[in-house]
Design a protein around this motif. Structure first.
Motif, PDB file in Angstrom:
ATOM      1  N   ARG A  23       0.819  -1.221   0.000  1.00 34.18           N
ATOM      2  CA  ARG A  23       0.000   0.000   0.000  1.00 34.18           C
ATOM      3  C   ARG A  23       0.850   1.268   0.000  1.00 34.18           C
ATOM      4  O   ARG A  23       0.322   2.367  -0.135  1.00 34.18           O
ATOM      5  N   VAL A  24       2.165   1.104   0.226  1.00 36.70           N
ATOM      6  CA  VAL A  24       3.059   2.268   0.196  1.00 36.70           C
ATOM      7  C   VAL A  24       4.169   2.023  -0.821  1.00 36.70           C
ATOM      8  O   VAL A  24       4.402   0.890  -1.246  1.00 36.70           O
ATOM      9  N   LEU A  25       4.849   3.117  -1.200  1.00 43.99           N
ATOM     10  CA  LEU A  25       5.901   2.988  -2.203  1.00 43.99           C
ATOM     11  C   LEU A  25       7.066   2.154  -1.656  1.00 43.99           C
ATOM     12  O   LEU A  25       7.504   2.362  -0.523  1.00 43.99           O
ATOM     13  N   THR A  26       7.552   1.228  -2.478  1.00 45.01           N
ATOM     14  CA  THR A  26       8.720   0.437  -2.092  1.00 45.01           C
ATOM     15  C   THR A  26       9.941   1.349  -2.005  1.00 45.01           C
ATOM     16  O   THR A  26      10.190   2.130  -2.934  1.00 45.01           O
ATOM     17  N   PRO A  27      10.700   1.292  -0.903  1.00 45.25           N
ATOM     18  CA  PRO A  27      11.911   2.138  -0.811  1.00 45.25           C
ATOM     19  C   PRO A  27      12.833   1.908  -2.005  1.00 45.25           C
ATOM     20  O   PRO A  27      13.158   0.759  -2.336  1.00 45.25           O
ATOM     21  N   ARG A  28      13.224   3.005  -2.659  1.00 46.63           N
ATOM     22  CA  ARG A  28      14.105   2.917  -3.842  1.00 46.63           C
ATOM     23  C   ARG A  28      15.542   3.162  -3.395  1.00 46.63           C
ATOM     24  O   ARG A  28      15.835   4.218  -2.800  1.00 46.63           O
ATOM     25  N   PRO A 120       7.990  14.482  -3.084  1.00 43.96           N
ATOM     26  CA  PRO A 120       6.578  14.449  -3.483  1.00 43.96           C
ATOM     27  C   PRO A 120       6.326  13.494  -4.656  1.00 43.96           C
ATOM     28  O   PRO A 120       7.255  13.163  -5.395  1.00 43.96           O
ATOM     29  N   PRO A 121       5.075  13.078  -4.839  1.00 44.61           N
ATOM     30  CA  PRO A 121       4.734  12.349  -6.078  1.00 44.61           C
ATOM     31  C   PRO A 121       5.072  13.246  -7.270  1.00 44.61           C
ATOM     32  O   PRO A 121       4.765  14.438  -7.240  1.00 44.61           O
ATOM     33  N   TRP A 122       5.688  12.702  -8.320  1.00 45.59           N
ATOM     34  CA  TRP A 122       6.069  13.552  -9.460  1.00 45.59           C
ATOM     35  C   TRP A 122       5.796  12.915 -10.824  1.00 45.59           C
ATOM     36  O   TRP A 122       6.250  13.407 -11.862  1.00 45.59           O
ATOM     37  N   VAL A 123       5.035  11.820 -10.846  1.00 49.55           N
ATOM     38  CA  VAL A 123       4.712  11.186 -12.135  1.00 49.55           C
ATOM     39  C   VAL A 123       3.478  11.887 -12.726  1.00 49.55           C
ATOM     40  O   VAL A 123       2.456  12.005 -12.053  1.00 49.55           O
ATOM     41  N   PRO A 124       3.560  12.373 -13.983  1.00 46.17           N
ATOM     42  CA  PRO A 124       2.362  12.956 -14.601  1.00 46.17           C
ATOM     43  C   PRO A 124       1.223  11.931 -14.653  1.00 46.17           C
ATOM     44  O   PRO A 124       1.459  10.742 -14.879  1.00 46.17           O
ATOM     45  N   THR A 125       0.016  12.403 -14.426  1.00 41.81           N
ATOM     46  CA  THR A 125      -1.134  11.501 -14.321  1.00 41.81           C
ATOM     47  C   THR A 125      -1.216  10.530 -15.499  1.00 41.81           C
ATOM     48  O   THR A 125      -1.497   9.330 -15.308  1.00 41.81           O
ATOM     49  N   ASP A 126      -0.957  11.009 -16.710  1.00 43.19           N
ATOM     50  CA  ASP A 126      -1.072  10.137 -17.888  1.00 43.19           C
ATOM     51  C   ASP A 126      -0.064   8.996 -17.876  1.00 43.19           C
ATOM     52  O   ASP A 126      -0.221   8.018 -18.621  1.00 43.19           O
ATOM     53  N   ASP A 127       1.007   9.114 -17.091  1.00 40.59           N
ATOM     54  CA  ASP A 127       2.056   8.085 -17.066  1.00 40.59           C
ATOM     55  C   ASP A 127       1.933   7.123 -15.888  1.00 40.59           C
ATOM     56  O   ASP A 127       2.721   6.177 -15.767  1.00 40.59           O
ATOM     57  N   VAL A 128       0.961   7.377 -15.007  1.00 39.87           N
ATOM     58  CA  VAL A 128       0.874   6.591 -13.771  1.00 39.87           C
ATOM     59  C   VAL A 128       0.702   5.090 -14.062  1.00 39.87           C
ATOM     60  O   VAL A 128       1.270   4.243 -13.361  1.00 39.87           O
ATOM     61  N   THR A 129      -0.010   4.757 -15.133  1.00 42.39           N
ATOM     62  CA  THR A 129      -0.253   3.336 -15.437  1.00 42.39           C
ATOM     63  C   THR A 129       1.024   2.605 -15.857  1.00 42.39           C
ATOM     64  O   THR A 129       1.042   1.379 -15.911  1.00 42.39           O
ATOM     65  N   ARG A 130       2.097   3.358 -16.140  1.00 41.97           N
ATOM     66  CA  ARG A 130       3.379   2.699 -16.464  1.00 41.97           C
ATOM     67  C   ARG A 130       4.008   2.075 -15.219  1.00 41.97           C
ATOM     68  O   ARG A 130       4.982   1.333 -15.318  1.00 41.97           O
ATOM     69  N   PHE A 131       3.454   2.397 -14.042  1.00 44.15           N
ATOM     70  CA  PHE A 131       4.032   1.890 -12.788  1.00 44.15           C
ATOM     71  C   PHE A 131       2.955   1.154 -11.977  1.00 44.15           C
ATOM     72  O   PHE A 131       2.538   1.629 -10.907  1.00 44.15           O
ATOM     73  N   PRO A 132       2.499   0.009 -12.509  1.00 45.03           N
ATOM     74  CA  PRO A 132       1.365  -0.688 -11.874  1.00 45.03           C
ATOM     75  C   PRO A 132       1.650  -1.174 -10.455  1.00 45.03           C
ATOM     76  O   PRO A 132       0.731  -1.408  -9.678  1.00 45.03           O
ATOM     77  N   GLU A 133       2.922  -1.343 -10.124  1.00 45.22           N
ATOM     78  CA  GLU A 133       3.277  -1.821  -8.777  1.00 45.22           C
ATOM     79  C   GLU A 133       3.111  -0.730  -7.719  1.00 45.22           C
ATOM     80  O   GLU A 133       3.012  -1.035  -6.526  1.00 45.22           O
ATOM     81  N   ASP A 134       3.121   0.537  -8.153  1.00 43.55           N
ATOM     82  CA  ASP A 134       3.155   1.635  -7.185  1.00 43.55           C
ATOM     83  C   ASP A 134       1.750   2.134  -6.859  1.00 43.55           C
ATOM     84  O   ASP A 134       0.915   2.279  -7.757  1.00 43.55           O
ATOM     85  N   PRO A 135       1.490   2.448  -5.579  1.00 46.20           N
ATOM     86  CA  PRO A 135       0.185   3.022  -5.227  1.00 46.20           C
ATOM     87  C   PRO A 135       0.011   4.374  -5.925  1.00 46.20           C
ATOM     88  O   PRO A 135       0.914   5.211  -5.888  1.00 46.20           O
ATOM     89  N   ASN A 140       1.191   9.935  -8.155  1.00 47.74           N
ATOM     90  CA  ASN A 140       0.443  10.808  -9.072  1.00 47.74           C
ATOM     91  C   ASN A 140       0.687  12.287  -8.764  1.00 47.74           C
ATOM     92  O   ASN A 140       0.208  12.819  -7.763  1.00 47.74           O
ATOM     93  N   GLY A 141       1.419  12.944  -9.671  1.00 42.31           N
ATOM     94  CA  GLY A 141       1.757  14.348  -9.459  1.00 42.31           C
ATOM     95  C   GLY A 141       0.888  15.319 -10.226  1.00 42.31           C
ATOM     96  O   GLY A 141       1.251  16.487 -10.368  1.00 42.31           O
TER      97      GLY A 141
END
Ligand SMILES: C[S@@+](CC[C@H](N)C(=O)[O-])C[C@H]1O[C@@H](n2cnc3c(N)ncnc32)[C@H](O)[C@@H]1O
Length: 210
Positions: A23-28, A120-135, A140-141
Motif C-alpha cells: 500500500r506504500v511505495l517500495t523504498p528505492r 513528493p509524487p512527481w509522475v504525470p497523471t497520464d504516465d501513472v499506469t506505467r508503474f502498476p506496482e506503485d500506489p 500521481n503528481g
C-alpha cells in the motif's frame, strides 16, 4: 484504510531496517543519495529541526538524521505510510514527530525548520499506469507531474528559516529545470545545485541570508 494484499516486507536501507507493504511505495535504493546529501546540509545548517515532506515509510529522513542527528518532523497524508514510519523509527531508536495529513494542513504557521527534505509524487497523471506496482496516491503528481512539487515549494517558502536548505526530489526529463523556474518566482529562495540520477533528480534550494 485499505488492506494489504501481502504480508509486510523489510529492506535494508543503508543499515536501517525499513518495513512496508504494497500500500506504500517500495523504498528505492537510489534515494539514499537524498539522505546522504541532506545529512551534509544538516551538518552545516543553522540550529533548528528537520522537516520531511511526503515521507512514506520514512527511510530518507530517518537515514539523514541517523547520519546527522537533529529533531525530525515527518509529514505524510497516508495513514498506512505513517504507521510504517512510526514502526521504522521505533525500530531504529529515533524519535520522530509524525504529522498525518496533507502537508498544507498539519504544520502550524509559526513552525520553522533549518532543513526540509521533500519527496513528493512527481509522475504525470497520464504516465501513472506505467508503474502498476506503485500506489497511485504515492506517485500521481497531476497533469504536469508538479502539483505536489508546487505544494512542497509553498511549504518550504512558509517554513524554511533564513540560511536554511531544502532538498527536493523531482523526476527526470526536465523536471529539475521546471522546478528552478518555479523557485525563481519566490523572491528569497535560490537553487544552489541540481544532481541528476537515472531515476530522478535532487534540487538544493536555499533561503539565502543577507
Ligand atoms: C513519492 S512517495 C515518497 C515516499 C517515500 N519518501 C519514499 O521514498 O518511498 C510520495 C508520498 O507523498 C505522500 N503524499 C501525497 N500527497 C500528499 C500531501 N498532499 N501531503 C502529504 N503527503 C502526501 C504519499 O502518501 C506518499 O507517501
Amino acid at each position: 484504510m485499505s488492506t494489504a494484499t501481502e504480508a509486510p516486507r523489510s529492506v535494508d536501507f543503508q543499515g536501517l531496517q525499513i518495513e512496508y507493504d504494497d500500500r506504500v511505495l517500495t523504498p528505492r535504493p537510489w534515494t539514499a543519495a537524498q539522505s546522504v546529501w541532506a545529512a551534509e546540509l544538516i551538518g552545516v545548517a543553522p540550529p533548528g529541526p528537520v522537516l520531511e515532506l511526503c515521507s512514506g515509510a520514512g527511510h530518507i529522513g530517518l537515514l539523514a538524521v541517523t547520519l546527522a542527528p537533529r529533531r525530525l518532523v515527518c509529514v505524510d497524508a497516508d495513514p498506512v505510510a505513517c504507521g510504517y514510519l512510526r514502526r521504522n523509527a521505533g525500530r531504529a531508536g529515533i524519535r520522530v514527530d509524525v504529522r498525518e495529513g496533507p502537508m498544507d494542513q498539519v504544520l502550524t504557521s509559526d513552525e520553522r525548520f533549518a532543513v526540509v527534505i521533500a519527496d513528493p509524487p512527481w509522475v504525470p497523471t497520464d504516465d501513472v499506469t506505467r508503474f502498476p506496482e506503485d500506489p497511485v496516491t504515492a506517485i500521481n503528481g497531476g497533469a504536469d507531474g508538479l502539483d505536489l512539487v508546487r505544494g512542497c515549494l509553498d511549504v518550504i517558502d512558509r517554513h524554511l528559516i533564513l540560511a536554511g536548505s531544502a532538498l527536493v526530489q523531482v523526476g527526470p526529463d526536465g523536471q529539475a529545470d521546471r522546478l528552478a523556474e518555479l523557485v525563481a518566482g519566490h523572491d528569497d529562495l535560490t537553487v544552489i545545485e541540481v544532481r541528476e540520477f537515472e531515476r530522478g533528480a535532487l534540487v538544493q534550494i536555499d533561503r539565502l541570508a543577507g
